[in-house]
Design a protein around this motif. Sequence first.
Motif, PDB file in Angstrom:
ATOM      1  N   ASN A  48      32.287  27.518  24.134  1.00  0.00           N
ATOM      2  CA  ASN A  48      30.665  27.474  23.611  1.00  0.00           C
ATOM      3  C   ASN A  48      30.764  27.688  22.169  1.00  0.00           C
ATOM      4  O   ASN A  48      29.995  27.162  21.539  1.00  0.00           O
ATOM      5  CB  ASN A  48      30.044  28.651  24.538  1.00  0.00           C
ATOM      6  CG  ASN A  48      29.760  28.322  25.653  1.00  0.00           C
ATOM      7  OD1 ASN A  48      29.597  27.103  26.134  1.00  0.00           O
ATOM      8  ND2 ASN A  48      29.273  29.376  26.570  1.00  0.00           N
ATOM      9  N   ALA A  52      29.225  25.301  19.277  1.00  0.00           N
ATOM     10  CA  ALA A  52      28.317  25.873  18.439  1.00  0.00           C
ATOM     11  C   ALA A  52      28.669  25.487  16.912  1.00  0.00           C
ATOM     12  O   ALA A  52      27.933  24.923  16.026  1.00  0.00           O
ATOM     13  CB  ALA A  52      28.068  27.196  18.339  1.00  0.00           C
ATOM     14  N   HIS A  56      26.795  22.754  14.618  1.00  0.00           N
ATOM     15  CA  HIS A  56      26.303  23.249  13.359  1.00  0.00           C
ATOM     16  C   HIS A  56      26.922  22.219  12.307  1.00  0.00           C
ATOM     17  O   HIS A  56      26.419  22.018  11.181  1.00  0.00           O
ATOM     18  CB  HIS A  56      26.554  24.671  12.882  1.00  0.00           C
ATOM     19  CG  HIS A  56      25.973  25.051  11.667  1.00  0.00           C
ATOM     20  ND1 HIS A  56      24.467  24.866  11.526  1.00  0.00           N
ATOM     21  CD2 HIS A  56      26.249  25.596  10.523  1.00  0.00           C
ATOM     22  CE1 HIS A  56      24.177  25.498  10.528  1.00  0.00           C
ATOM     23  NE2 HIS A  56      25.169  25.957   9.782  1.00  0.00           N
ATOM     24  N   GLU A 153      17.938  29.471  13.929  1.00  0.00           N
ATOM     25  CA  GLU A 153      18.564  29.367  15.177  1.00  0.00           C
ATOM     26  C   GLU A 153      19.982  29.405  15.681  1.00  0.00           C
ATOM     27  O   GLU A 153      20.683  29.718  16.597  1.00  0.00           O
ATOM     28  CB  GLU A 153      18.079  27.790  15.656  1.00  0.00           C
ATOM     29  CG  GLU A 153      16.561  27.726  15.949  1.00  0.00           C
ATOM     30  CD  GLU A 153      16.152  26.235  16.123  1.00  0.00           C
ATOM     31  OE1 GLU A 153      16.992  25.553  16.602  1.00  0.00           O
ATOM     32  OE2 GLU A 153      14.830  26.240  15.870  1.00  0.00           O
ATOM     33  N   THR A 154      20.827  28.880  14.543  1.00  0.00           N
ATOM     34  CA  THR A 154      22.330  28.870  14.650  1.00  0.00           C
ATOM     35  C   THR A 154      22.902  30.416  14.703  1.00  0.00           C
ATOM     36  O   THR A 154      23.373  30.771  15.308  1.00  0.00           O
ATOM     37  CB  THR A 154      22.901  28.223  13.288  1.00  0.00           C
ATOM     38  OG1 THR A 154      22.674  26.954  13.392  1.00  0.00           O
ATOM     39  CG2 THR A 154      24.631  28.525  13.543  1.00  0.00           C
ATOM     40  N   SER A 156      21.142  32.919  15.677  1.00  0.00           N
ATOM     41  CA  SER A 156      20.785  33.635  17.106  1.00  0.00           C
ATOM     42  C   SER A 156      21.736  33.031  17.961  1.00  0.00           C
ATOM     43  O   SER A 156      22.135  33.729  18.899  1.00  0.00           O
ATOM     44  CB  SER A 156      19.231  33.166  17.345  1.00  0.00           C
ATOM     45  OG  SER A 156      19.016  33.463  18.659  1.00  0.00           O
ATOM     46  N   LYS A 157      22.143  31.779  18.108  1.00  0.00           N
ATOM     47  CA  LYS A 157      23.060  31.182  19.037  1.00  0.00           C
ATOM     48  C   LYS A 157      24.325  31.972  19.006  1.00  0.00           C
ATOM     49  O   LYS A 157      25.168  32.274  19.932  1.00  0.00           O
ATOM     50  CB  LYS A 157      23.321  29.587  18.670  1.00  0.00           C
ATOM     51  CG  LYS A 157      24.193  28.893  19.827  1.00  0.00           C
ATOM     52  CD  LYS A 157      24.416  27.644  19.626  1.00  0.00           C
ATOM     53  CE  LYS A 157      23.191  26.672  19.431  1.00  0.00           C
ATOM     54  NZ  LYS A 157      23.618  25.331  18.797  1.00  0.00           N
ATOM     55  N   ASP A 160      24.194  35.359  20.572  1.00  0.00           N
ATOM     56  CA  ASP A 160      24.146  35.230  21.756  1.00  0.00           C
ATOM     57  C   ASP A 160      25.543  35.003  22.464  1.00  0.00           C
ATOM     58  O   ASP A 160      25.958  35.773  23.380  1.00  0.00           O
ATOM     59  CB  ASP A 160      23.471  34.075  22.601  1.00  0.00           C
ATOM     60  CG  ASP A 160      21.909  34.397  21.900  1.00  0.00           C
ATOM     61  OD1 ASP A 160      21.469  35.559  22.060  1.00  0.00           O
ATOM     62  OD2 ASP A 160      21.009  33.344  22.244  1.00  0.00           O
ATOM     63  N   ILE A 161      26.347  34.190  21.682  1.00  0.00           N
ATOM     64  CA  ILE A 161      27.777  33.765  22.262  1.00  0.00           C
ATOM     65  C   ILE A 161      28.573  35.319  21.868  1.00  0.00           C
ATOM     66  O   ILE A 161      29.174  35.549  22.874  1.00  0.00           O
ATOM     67  CB  ILE A 161      28.467  32.780  21.382  1.00  0.00           C
ATOM     68  CG1 ILE A 161      27.871  31.260  21.794  1.00  0.00           C
ATOM     69  CG2 ILE A 161      30.156  32.643  21.560  1.00  0.00           C
ATOM     70  CD1 ILE A 161      28.116  30.042  20.801  1.00  0.00           C
TER      71      ILE A 161
END
Length: 170
Positions: A48, A52, A56, A153-154, A156-157, A160-161
């Motif tokens: 993941n 990501a 990006h 958003e990146t 935040s992603k 999350d990871i």
Amino acid sequence: MKSERNENAMPNAHLHDLFVDELRDILGAEKQLLKGLKQMASKANNTNLKDAFMTHHAETEEQIERLKQVFSSINLSPRAKKCKAMEGLLNEAEEIMDEFEDNDALDAALIAAAQKVEHYEIASYGCLVTYATLMEHEEARELLATTLNQEKETDSKLTDIAMSEANVMA
């Protein structure tokens, strides 16, 4: 006389040179980041996280094109300058990749390095959106706000990871 007309035509014209300098800086930063993202993706263990970084990378290519549109919207040719901040952040990322290469914390370290980059980009685009708003460069503001939202958003992603996988596995 010309600068007097420009000041009358554009609100907050005193910000124009700063705006252009910051645009050139972030254009240089985005170009420098392309190589760094590929390196980070190649070192990441987590699928993941690799995805990501590659997502990006593709977004960064789009952001470079969007910056070219911003330059065009203010009747300037796009010209980048070397971003010393991005250079430092990427040098630090390389050190982290070397230092943690065979360590279970590598992915967590990569996320930390990547989020430092994201926070720099968020700060840069946030300022650019503000300047464009104050100078009433509406097209530039919209384009820059789109990129600012992508950067958030990146970030935040990556969080999350980190929270669900990378930091827990380290």
